[in-house]
Write an enzyme that holds these catalytic residues in place. Structure first.
Site, mmCIF file in Angstrom:
data_model
loop_
_atom_site.group_PDB
_atom_site.id
_atom_site.type_symbol
_atom_site.label_atom_id
_atom_site.label_comp_id
_atom_site.label_asym_id
_atom_site.label_seq_id
_atom_site.Cartn_x
_atom_site.Cartn_y
_atom_site.Cartn_z
ATOM 1 N N GLU A 9 -3.989 7.792 -4.441
ATOM 2 C CA GLU A 9 -4.156 6.739 -6.092
ATOM 3 C C GLU A 9 -5.595 7.257 -6.442
ATOM 4 O O GLU A 9 -6.517 7.466 -5.933
ATOM 5 C CB GLU A 9 -4.190 5.376 -6.192
ATOM 6 N N HIS A 67 -1.732 0.145 -10.261
ATOM 7 C CA HIS A 67 -3.003 -0.781 -9.208
ATOM 8 C C HIS A 67 -2.713 -1.964 -9.549
ATOM 9 O O HIS A 67 -4.529 -2.115 -9.197
ATOM 10 C CB HIS A 67 -2.991 -0.011 -8.145
ATOM 11 N N ARG A 119 0.611 -1.349 0.007
ATOM 12 C CA ARG A 119 -0.036 0.354 -0.517
ATOM 13 C C ARG A 119 1.006 1.523 0.049
ATOM 14 O O ARG A 119 2.274 1.267 0.212
ATOM 15 C CB ARG A 119 -0.758 0.041 1.211
HETATM 16 P P1 NAP Z 1 -0.478 -12.145 4.730
HETATM 17 O O1 NAP Z 1 -0.634 -12.900 3.930
HETATM 18 O O2 NAP Z 1 -1.558 -11.241 5.641
HETATM 19 O O3 NAP Z 1 0.655 -11.365 4.934
HETATM 20 C C1 NAP Z 1 1.144 -10.289 5.128
HETATM 21 C C2 NAP Z 1 2.434 -10.339 6.098
HETATM 22 O O4 NAP Z 1 2.409 -9.116 6.485
HETATM 23 C C3 NAP Z 1 2.971 -11.365 6.939
HETATM 24 O O5 NAP Z 1 3.453 -12.217 7.523
HETATM 25 C C4 NAP Z 1 2.940 -10.817 8.832
HETATM 26 O O6 NAP Z 1 3.362 -11.099 9.437
HETATM 27 C C5 NAP Z 1 3.516 -9.926 8.157
HETATM 28 N N1 NAP Z 1 3.238 -8.247 8.712
HETATM 29 C C6 NAP Z 1 1.463 -7.528 9.295
HETATM 30 N N2 NAP Z 1 1.799 -6.804 9.601
HETATM 31 C C7 NAP Z 1 2.795 -5.967 10.044
HETATM 32 C C8 NAP Z 1 3.480 -5.256 10.504
HETATM 33 N N3 NAP Z 1 3.395 -3.919 11.926
HETATM 34 N N4 NAP Z 1 5.243 -5.350 10.682
HETATM 35 C C9 NAP Z 1 6.301 -6.359 9.945
HETATM 36 N N5 NAP Z 1 5.305 -7.740 9.385
HETATM 37 C C10 NAP Z 1 4.002 -7.522 9.206
HETATM 38 O O7 NAP Z 1 -1.316 -10.818 3.574
HETATM 39 P P2 NAP Z 1 -0.714 -10.936 2.002
HETATM 40 O O8 NAP Z 1 -1.935 -11.494 1.228
HETATM 41 O O9 NAP Z 1 0.757 -11.658 1.927
HETATM 42 O O10 NAP Z 1 -0.829 -9.540 1.344
HETATM 43 C C11 NAP Z 1 -0.362 -8.585 1.808
HETATM 44 C C12 NAP Z 1 -0.613 -6.864 1.687
HETATM 45 O O11 NAP Z 1 -0.038 -6.963 0.362
HETATM 46 C C13 NAP Z 1 -2.163 -6.909 2.028
HETATM 47 O O12 NAP Z 1 -2.780 -6.234 3.292
HETATM 48 C C14 NAP Z 1 -2.896 -6.037 0.760
HETATM 49 O O13 NAP Z 1 -2.814 -4.473 1.027
HETATM 50 C C15 NAP Z 1 -1.276 -6.064 -0.756
HETATM 51 N N6 NAP Z 1 -1.942 -6.176 -1.296
HETATM 52 C C16 NAP Z 1 -1.702 -5.538 -2.694
HETATM 53 C C17 NAP Z 1 -2.049 -6.041 -4.109
HETATM 54 C C18 NAP Z 1 -1.605 -4.529 -4.987
HETATM 55 O O14 NAP Z 1 -2.857 -5.058 -5.954
HETATM 56 N N7 NAP Z 1 -0.962 -4.291 -5.231
HETATM 57 C C19 NAP Z 1 -2.464 -7.187 -4.076
HETATM 58 C C20 NAP Z 1 -2.736 -7.842 -3.640
HETATM 59 C C21 NAP Z 1 -2.166 -7.640 -1.516
HETATM 60 P P3 NAP Z 1 2.574 -12.104 10.567
HETATM 61 O O15 NAP Z 1 2.562 -13.324 9.421
HETATM 62 O O16 NAP Z 1 3.975 -12.321 11.576
HETATM 63 O O17 NAP Z 1 1.524 -11.636 11.463
#
Ligand code: NAP
Length: 324
Positions: free
Chosen positions: A266, A284, A237
């Protein structure tokens, strides 16, 4: 009584047709006037909302007196006040997993595009500059064997790490909330502090959710820790990065390049990023493939339908709201 579903962003005619089997469906239509006005007018009748990419203000949510569920067609849910929704007993659902691989592909393509300058050199070729073999000032950087730093080794982070480790022989560093022993064993990934990761990685990929803890996680100090030869990739983000600080680092050459899919505001318009050849700027599109968007729509409809039928949705962000 049939319940009412209101769409808060564009949804496909196919989705409308499928939802209409169970619910009355309202989709604000630009041909019928102001979309926001139509949406606000329909809010008090809505039992379920479905859509993506829109923040709902407190006043709007207060007007939605019948609301039982918001089904977001996204994995990130930073634009919702989860505590407020939970206190109101409104379920919030998202669409994890189904977008993991396509978003990881996009993340890796930003690594490749930044390092090998493919977007910049595509524009250069089309502008008719190719008169002889490219000179060293247009050379890129290798990806193979370089160190990959993943900030947030969750679903998408792990999928990018796999691409780097297995496809490009990259040692993987990661930082985050907790250690991931299975991924350490699978990929030889090394857990470290964010500062260590920033100092050592050649490619730093941000894949953490946006929250109060991650807003401006990367600012002047953190950028200053990175190698001048390194690249920053943000597919998470926009507000996770202090965009002004990043622009400064790219302009000064204290950072080699950036690959960006997300921004502080955005859609991105009139940004200094547009004149920076060492910034790859995408609109995005992390999950924007036909197959993945269809899978996300299906998952969001399943969540919405379950909630409105009194069943527990698969992807319930605030489980406290499910009364069984
Ligand atoms: P996910 O499986 O929940 O993974 C998020 C990771 O971030 C987890 O490993 C978590 O650690 C870590 N985390 C959470 N809070 C943190 C903090 N304060 N400091 C350090 N690490 C932290 O989610 P995902 O499916 O991989 O997606 C991640 C993010 O990508 C989404 O939230 C979204 O905003 C973004 N995204 C963007 C797009 C795009 O179109 N560009 C598409 C999809 C997703 P723990 O496991 O240890 O809690």
């Amino acid at each position: 009584m049939r319940k009412t579903v209101l769409a808060f962003s564009r949804i496909s005619p196919d989705m409308v047709e499928r939802l209409e089997k169970d619910f009355d469906v309202i989709v604000p239509n630009p041909k019928q006037g102001d979309v926001a006005a139509q949406f606000n007018e329909a809010l008090p009748t809505a039992h379920g909302l479905i859509g993506a990419g829109r923040a709902l203000g407190e006043a709007q949510l207060k007007a939605a007196t019948n609301l039982e569920v918001i089904s977001s067609v996204s994995v990130g849910y930073d634009n919702y006040d989860v505590a407020y929704l939970t206190q109101r007993g409104i379920q919030l659902t998202n669409t994890p997993d189904v977008l993991t691989e396509s978003t990881a592909d996009l993340g890796f393509s930003l690594i490749m595009a930044s390092a090998r300058r493919t977007a910049e050199l595509d524009a250069w070729t089309k502008a008719g500059h190719w008169k002889a073999s490219v000179s060293p000032d247009l050379f890129g950087s290798d990806v193979n064997g370089k160190t990959l730093g993943i900030v947030g080794l969750g679903n998408i982070g792990a999928a990018i790490a796999r691409r780097g480790r297995l496809g490009f022989n990259m040692p993987v560093l990661y930082s985050g909330n907790s250690r991931k022993p299975a991924l350490e064993a699978e990929l030889g990934a090394t857990f470290c502090t964010l500062d260590d990761l920033l100092a050592k990685a050649d490619f730093v990929v941000l894949v953490v959710p946006l929250s109060d803890k991650t807003r401006h996680l990367i600012s002047h100090r953190e950028l200053g820790l990175m190698k001048p030869s390194a690249f920053l990739i943000n597919i998470a983000r926009g507000p996770i990065v202090d965009e002004a600080a990043l622009i400064e680092a790219l302009q000064n050459g204290t950072l080699r390049g950036a690959g960006l899919d997300v921004y502080a505001h955005e859609p991105l318009a009139e940004s200094p990023l547009f004149s920076l050849k060492n910034a790859v700027t995408l609109p995005h599109i992390g999950s924007a493939t036909g197959e993945t968007r269809a899978a996300m729509a299906q998952r969001a409809m399943n969540n919405l339908t379950a909630a409105l039928k009194g069943q527990r949705p698969t992807d319930l962000v605030n489980p406290e709201t499910f009364k069984g």
